[in-house]
Design an enzyme around this catalytic site. Structure first.
Site, PDB file in Angstrom:
ATOM      1  N   PRO A 268      25.884  14.859 -24.278  1.00 37.31           N
ATOM      2  CA  PRO A 268      24.782  15.687 -24.791  1.00 37.31           C
ATOM      3  C   PRO A 268      24.460  15.292 -26.229  1.00 37.31           C
ATOM      4  O   PRO A 268      25.224  15.567 -27.149  1.00 37.31           O
ATOM      5  CB  PRO A 268      25.341  17.118 -24.708  1.00 37.31           C
ATOM      6  CG  PRO A 268      26.830  16.946 -24.738  1.00 37.31           C
ATOM      7  CD  PRO A 268      27.130  15.633 -24.099  1.00 37.31           C
ATOM      8  N   ASP A 444      27.590  13.231 -30.283  1.00 40.49           N
ATOM      9  CA  ASP A 444      27.962  13.825 -29.003  1.00 40.49           C
ATOM     10  C   ASP A 444      28.375  15.268 -29.273  1.00 40.49           C
ATOM     11  O   ASP A 444      29.406  15.526 -29.900  1.00 40.49           O
ATOM     12  CB  ASP A 444      29.127  13.026 -28.389  1.00 40.49           C
ATOM     13  CG  ASP A 444      29.498  13.505 -26.999  1.00 40.49           C
ATOM     14  OD1 ASP A 444      29.161  14.650 -26.636  1.00 40.49           O
ATOM     15  OD2 ASP A 444      30.157  12.726 -26.262  1.00 40.49           O
ATOM     16  N   HIS A 445      27.565  16.199 -28.756  1.00 38.87           N
ATOM     17  CA  HIS A 445      27.804  17.603 -29.087  1.00 38.87           C
ATOM     18  C   HIS A 445      29.042  18.172 -28.390  1.00 38.87           C
ATOM     19  O   HIS A 445      29.455  19.306 -28.683  1.00 38.87           O
ATOM     20  CB  HIS A 445      26.574  18.447 -28.717  1.00 38.87           C
ATOM     21  CG  HIS A 445      26.210  19.461 -29.751  1.00 38.87           C
ATOM     22  ND1 HIS A 445      27.161  20.242 -30.401  1.00 38.87           N
ATOM     23  CD2 HIS A 445      25.009  19.844 -30.262  1.00 38.87           C
ATOM     24  CE1 HIS A 445      26.556  21.043 -31.254  1.00 38.87           C
ATOM     25  NE2 HIS A 445      25.255  20.827 -31.198  1.00 38.87           N
ATOM     26  N   ARG A 446      29.653  17.412 -27.495  1.00 35.68           N
ATOM     27  CA  ARG A 446      30.917  17.860 -26.924  1.00 35.68           C
ATOM     28  C   ARG A 446      32.050  17.724 -27.940  1.00 35.68           C
ATOM     29  O   ARG A 446      33.000  18.521 -27.934  1.00 35.68           O
ATOM     30  CB  ARG A 446      31.269  17.024 -25.682  1.00 35.68           C
ATOM     31  CG  ARG A 446      30.302  17.166 -24.518  1.00 35.68           C
ATOM     32  CD  ARG A 446      30.679  16.198 -23.406  1.00 35.68           C
ATOM     33  NE  ARG A 446      30.629  14.800 -23.853  1.00 35.68           N
ATOM     34  CZ  ARG A 446      30.956  13.759 -23.092  1.00 35.68           C
ATOM     35  NH1 ARG A 446      31.375  13.963 -21.843  1.00 35.68           N
ATOM     36  NH2 ARG A 446      30.881  12.528 -23.569  1.00 35.68           N
ATOM     37  N   VAL A 448      31.428  16.954 -31.482  1.00 34.69           N
ATOM     38  CA  VAL A 448      31.009  17.235 -32.856  1.00 34.69           C
ATOM     39  C   VAL A 448      30.103  18.464 -32.879  1.00 34.69           C
ATOM     40  O   VAL A 448      29.079  18.507 -32.184  1.00 34.69           O
ATOM     41  CB  VAL A 448      30.262  16.030 -33.459  1.00 34.69           C
ATOM     42  CG1 VAL A 448      29.904  16.303 -34.912  1.00 34.69           C
ATOM     43  CG2 VAL A 448      31.089  14.756 -33.329  1.00 34.69           C
TER      44      VAL A 448
END
Length: 474
Positions: A268, A444-446, A448
């Site tokens: 994401p 990567d929003h998983r 960070v």
């Protein structure tokens, strides 16, 4: 006498196929152990393939420009060199599916080398179309001429072999015309094909003036000026090309497309932007460029940001990490293998500098320059194409201010550097012309969070606004 078959080797890094860019040998050549026989383009690098045998090349099974799966036979070698040995096709046991050739003493329906034809003219070597130059003393034809006959024996315009092209001069080959009729891929090097693509030139309609009809850079440029080259070198009207062109997706382009799709639909993405007054950094870089002790070293904004980035990651390790789906873990690296996106004639590649965090500014600048030069030359070793932990792309060199870069698969973040612009900017309560640049950070929003990404980007911006701050991050 034994015939050994050589299959496309496993070049490592999980690659299952490669494009055979060019043969370095031809049928009938004598090869030595570990001699380079071909150049192949993998998804990551241009690789020279050595011969595991020594002997005589019996057969080339694959034509240049073909994508070949690992394990597919590409070459047959007679391990006992014998000029009187059976023809390559017989040695390989292949006698079927070959188109009928004109009868005559030569292998391709042309007079045999060293013999005279019925008119009493000197014998000439058989080439793809017409006859080549006279053979002195029965010498073997050059590698390119022998390679040209490969297409004729394996279905490529075989019906034209042994006949003069009506427009030819001096019996020279009109290879471009043959490609147009047979659909065979024109002979040219990758940079020439890239130039033709960029200029919208259909290589099938270009007559090559290089050795054995090789399409050269000059041939492509000549076609854009409304002229083509005849066999004698005189200009003629260029044929109208097709309105569309289909380009096979191979090598780097194929790998990049697959990797970007996998990244975009797996991680994401989120992107943040920060515009910074980098005047102080520009002034520092100007002083470094004028320092005689640094002569021979080119320290630019990319190198400075790269150094600041490796230092800032010590305080923000979440951006130097990867998501391990199988283990259900986040892997944080305690080293920085810094990837640099490089535009090359083969497409976009992202080689990386190993242990960039252990280098000082000068060492890192030199490493980045060497990495870019190898990438543009297609000489990047496979080891430099894997194992990256975080990347930078410098879109500013193309005059672009900002963008939303896609993550390199397996990495948590990528930073895009925009162009340095001279703009009116608030400075000490007044408006002044300042050097301004925009930073774009995709992550990567998983792995960070928005806060973590924002703090990292803010730290980088502060260093660019005031380079002295770099010492506070060490």
């Amino acid at each position: 006498m034994a015939v050994e078959e050589f299959a496309m080797p496993d070049l490592g890094e999980g690659l299952t196929e490669a494009e055979l860019v060019s043969w370095q040998v031809a049928e009938g050549d004598t090869v030595e152990l570990n001699q380079t026989i071909a150049e192949v383009e993998t998804a990551k690098a241009l690789v020279q393939v050595p011969s595991p045998f020594e002997g005589t090349v019996a057969r080339l099974h694959v034509e240049e420009g073909t994508t070949v799966s690992v394990g597919t036979t590409i070459l047959s070698v007679r391990t006992s060199a014998d000029d009187d040995a059976p023809a390559a096709d017989d040695a390989a046991g292949s006698t079927t599916d070959a188109p009928a050739a004109p009868t005559g003493p030569g292998a391709d329906g042309a007079p045999a080398a060293g013999d005279a034809d019925q008119s009493g003219a000197p014998a000439r070597t058989a080439v793809l179309v017409g006859y080549g130059p006279p053979v002195e003393g029965g010498a073997r034809p050059r590698r390119r001429e022998r390679a040209a006959s490969w297409s004729a024996r394996h279905g490529g315009a075989a019906a034209l072999a042994g006949g003069r092209h009506p427009g030819g001069a001096g019996g020279q080959t009109r290879v471009g015309a043959v490609h147009a009729l047979s659909g065979e891929r024109p002979r040219s090097y990758p940079p020439v094909r890239k130039l033709a693509h960029d200029l919208g030139v259909d290589l099938a309609g270009v007559v090559g003036t290089g050795p054995a009809g090789l399409v050269t850079r000059e041939d492509v440029l000549a076609s854009t000026r409304g002229t083509d080259r005849t066999d004698a070198g005189a200009p003629s009207s260029a044929p109208a090309g097709p309105r569309e062109e289909r380009i096979p997706v191979t090598g780097v382009r194929k790998h990049t497309a697959a990797a970007m799709v996998a990244s975009a639909f797996t991680a994401p993405h989120a992107t943040e932007f920060l515009t910074v007054d980098v005047t102080a950094t520009s002034e520092l870089l100007a002083r470094l460029a004028a320092d005689r002790r640094l002569a021979g070293h080119r320290i630019g904004v990319l190198a400075f940001v790269a150094k600041a980035m490796t230092v800032a990651l010590r305080a923000h390790p979440t951006l130097n990490a990867r998501w391990d789906e199988a283990a259900g873990e986040i892997v944080q690296y305690r080293y920085v293998n810094l990837g640099i996106a490089a535009a090359t004639p083969r497409g976009l590649v992202v080689p990386n500098v190993k242990d960039a965090d252990r280098m000082d500014l000068v060492e890192l600048a030199d490493a980045l320059r060497d990495l870019a030069e190898r990438a543009r030359a297609g000489a990047t070793p496979p080891a430099e194409m894997s194992g990256g932990t975080i990347s930078i792309t410098n879109i500013g060199v193309f005059g672009i201010d900002a963008g939303t870069p896609i993550l390199v698969p397996g990495e948590a973040a990528i930073l895009a550097l925009g162009a340095v612009r001279r703009r009116p900017w608030e400075h000490h309560g007044e408006v002044a012309l300042r050097d301004v640049m925009t930073l774009s950070l995709s992550f990567d929003h998983r792995l960070v969070d928005g806060e973590q990404a924002s703090r990292f980007l803010r730290d980088l911006g502060d260093v660019l606004a005031d380079p002295g701050r770099l010492v506070t991050l060490v």
